[in-house]
Design an enzyme around this catalytic site. Structure first.
Site, PDB file in Angstrom:
ATOM      1  N   TYR A  44      50.390 -25.125  11.784  1.00 40.89           N
ATOM      2  CA  TYR A  44      49.423 -26.146  11.395  1.00 40.89           C
ATOM      3  C   TYR A  44      49.234 -26.199   9.883  1.00 40.89           C
ATOM      4  O   TYR A  44      48.797 -27.213   9.341  1.00 40.89           O
ATOM      5  CB  TYR A  44      48.074 -25.900  12.064  1.00 40.89           C
ATOM      6  CG  TYR A  44      48.067 -26.116  13.564  1.00 40.89           C
ATOM      7  CD1 TYR A  44      49.163 -26.650  14.229  1.00 40.89           C
ATOM      8  CD2 TYR A  44      46.959 -25.776  14.325  1.00 40.89           C
ATOM      9  CE1 TYR A  44      49.158 -26.840  15.594  1.00 40.89           C
ATOM     10  CE2 TYR A  44      46.945 -25.969  15.702  1.00 40.89           C
ATOM     11  CZ  TYR A  44      48.048 -26.493  16.327  1.00 40.89           C
ATOM     12  OH  TYR A  44      48.033 -26.678  17.693  1.00 40.89           O
ATOM     13  N   ASP A 104      55.116 -18.605  27.411  1.00 43.27           N
ATOM     14  CA  ASP A 104      55.302 -19.389  28.622  1.00 43.27           C
ATOM     15  C   ASP A 104      54.847 -18.612  29.853  1.00 43.27           C
ATOM     16  O   ASP A 104      54.194 -19.162  30.753  1.00 43.27           O
ATOM     17  CB  ASP A 104      56.760 -19.867  28.764  1.00 43.27           C
ATOM     18  CG  ASP A 104      57.785 -18.800  28.403  1.00 43.27           C
ATOM     19  OD1 ASP A 104      57.396 -17.699  27.964  1.00 43.27           O
ATOM     20  OD2 ASP A 104      58.990 -19.075  28.558  1.00 43.27           O
TER      21      ASP A 104
END
Length: 356
Positions: free
Chosen positions: A142, A223
Site C-alpha cells: 500500500y 491462502d
C-alpha cells in the site's frame, strides 16, 4: 487523569456513532474523576468539502498534539470520482503515516449473545472465536511505488511490495507482547513460497522467537490461513501479518463474529498515543437515520482507555456494560434477532451508559 482526545467524526454514520462513544466516555470520566477534553478534527470527505484536502496539515497537527485519536468513519460515494490523492481514504493513510502508527490490532471475538448470527456452523462456533489480528500498517504494497505506464501499446500497472527488517521486527514484537497478554500463541501469516518479502518476514520472526520462549510460534501461508479462519478459528490466538494480507484477513475475521458493527480496532506506534476506530465503513445508506450500531465505536473507546491511558478497570467496565445490554436483549438493526428489542443508535448508547 486529564486527557485530550482528538475526535474525527468523519463521514456517513461517523458523527452518530462517535456521539455515543463520547457519551460513554463522559460517563466513565464522571464516575472515576477523569477529565476528557475533545478536540474536533476534520478528515475525509467532510475535510475535502470544507478545506479541499482530506487531511489538512493543521488537522494532522491536532492529532499529533492529542493524547489519542477517536475516529468514526470516512468516505462515501460522493467522493469516489476524485483522483486518488484527493480521496477521503488518502487522509486516513496520511494520518497513520504522520502519527507513525505501524501496528493495527483488530480483535475477532464472538459475543455469546450473537452466536446465532455467525455464518459458521454451530459445531465450529461452539469451540469459540477469540483471536487478534496484528497487521503491519504503514509499509508493504500500500505504501510502495505505484505506477501505470504504456508498454507495447497497452497499459501496464506496477505496485511494489517493500519491507525492511526493522519494520518487520517492530510489528513482530507487538505480536509476541500481545500474545503474552492472551493465550501465548503467535501465527505468522505470509506467502513465503512465492514472495521474497515473506521470506524476510520469516527470517526476522525466527530471530525474535528465542526472546519469547513462553510463546508458541507457528507459520501459515495466507491462502491456507484464509481457509482455516472459517474452518477452525479457535486454533488462533494472535495472527501477525503484512499490510495487504492483514487488510483481507481481518475483514474475513470480522464477518464470522456475527456483526461487523461490533468490532473495534486500535492503531499503535511507539509510545502510548494511538488511533481507535470501529472497523466498519461510513454506511452512507443509513446515515442520519439513527440505525447505526455504535458498539464497535464504544468498544474502540474502551481499547483507547486500556492501551493508551492505562485505564484497564474503566475499559473492563465499558465491556461489561456492553455485555449487559446484549444480555438484556437490546439489538440494533444489523444484529436484530427474534425475541430481542430493536433500538436505534442513540438508544443503544444510552443503554450502555446506563449500565455503567
Amino acid at each position: 487523569m486529564n486527557k485530550t482526545i482528538a475526535v474525527i467524526r468523519g463521514d456517513g454514520i461517523g458523527p452518530e456513532i462517535v456521539n455515543e462513544a463520547i457519551k460513554v466516555l463522559d460517563a466513565v470520566a464522571a464516575k472515576h474523576g477523569h477529565t476528557f477534553t475533545y478536540d474536533e478534527v476534520d478528515m475525509g470527505g467532510v475535510a475535502i468539502d470544507k478545506w479541499g484536502d482530506p487531511l489538512p496539515q493543521a488537522m494532522l497537527d491536532k492529532c499529533l498534539a492529542a493524547d489519542s485519536v477517536l475516529l468514526g468513519a470516512v468516505g462515501g460515494p460522493k467522493w469516489e470520482g476524485l483522483p486518488g490523492p484527493q480521496r477521503p481514504e488518502k487522509g486516513l493513510l496520511r494520518l497513520r503515516a504522520g502519527m507513525g502508527l505501524y501496528s493495527n490490532l483488530r480483535p475477532a471475538k464472538l459475543w455469546p449473545q450473537l452466536a446465532d448470527a455467525s455464518p459458521l456452523k454451530p459445531s465450529i462456533v461452539e469451540k469459540g472465536i477469540d483471536f487478534m489480528v496484528v497487521r503491519e500498517l504503514i509499509s508493504g504494497i500500500y505504501f510502495g511505488e505505484h505506477k501505470t505506464v504504456e508498454q507495447n501499446g497497452e497499459q501496464v500497472a506496477t505496485d511494489v511490495m517493500l519491507y525492511a527488517e526493522h519494520e518487520i521486527e517492530r510489528i513482530g514484537r507487538i505480536a509476541f507482547e500481545t500474545a503474552r497478554k492472551r493465550r501465548h500463541k503467535v501465527t505468522c501469516v505470509d506467502k513465503a513460497n512465492v514472495l521474497d518479502t515473506s521470506r524476510l518476514w520469516r527470517a526476522v520472526m525466527h530471530r525474535l522467537q528465542p526472546e519469547y520462549p513462553d510463546v508458541e510460534y507457528s507459520e501459515m501461508f495466507v491462502d491456507n490461513a484464509a481457509m482455516q479462519v472459517v474452518k477452525d478459528p479457535s486454533q488462533f490466538d494472535v495472527i501477525v501479518t503484512g499490510n495487504m494480507f492483514g487488510d483481507i484477513l481481518s475483514d474475513e475475521a470480522s464477518m464470522i463474529t456475527g456483526s461487523i458493527g461490533m468490532i473495534p480496532s486500535s492503531s499503535l506506534g511507539d509510545g502510548t498515543r494511538g488511533m481507535y476506530e470501529p472497523i466498519h465503513g461510513s454506511a452512507p445508506d443509513i446515515a442520519g437515520q439513527d440505525k447505526a450500531n455504535p458498539i464497535g465505536t464504544i468498544l474502540s473507546a474502551a481499547m483507547m482507555l486500556r492501551y493508551s491511558f492505562d485505564m484497564a478497570a474503566e475499559a473492563d467496565e465499558i465491556e461489561a456494560a456492553v455485555n449487559k445490554a446484549l444480555d438484556d436483549g437490546l439489538r440494533t438493526a444489523d444484529m436484530m434477532a427474534e425475541g430481542c428489542t430493536l433500538v436505534g443508535c442513540a438508544a443503544m448508547g444510552d443503554a450502555v451508559t446506563a449500565r455503567l
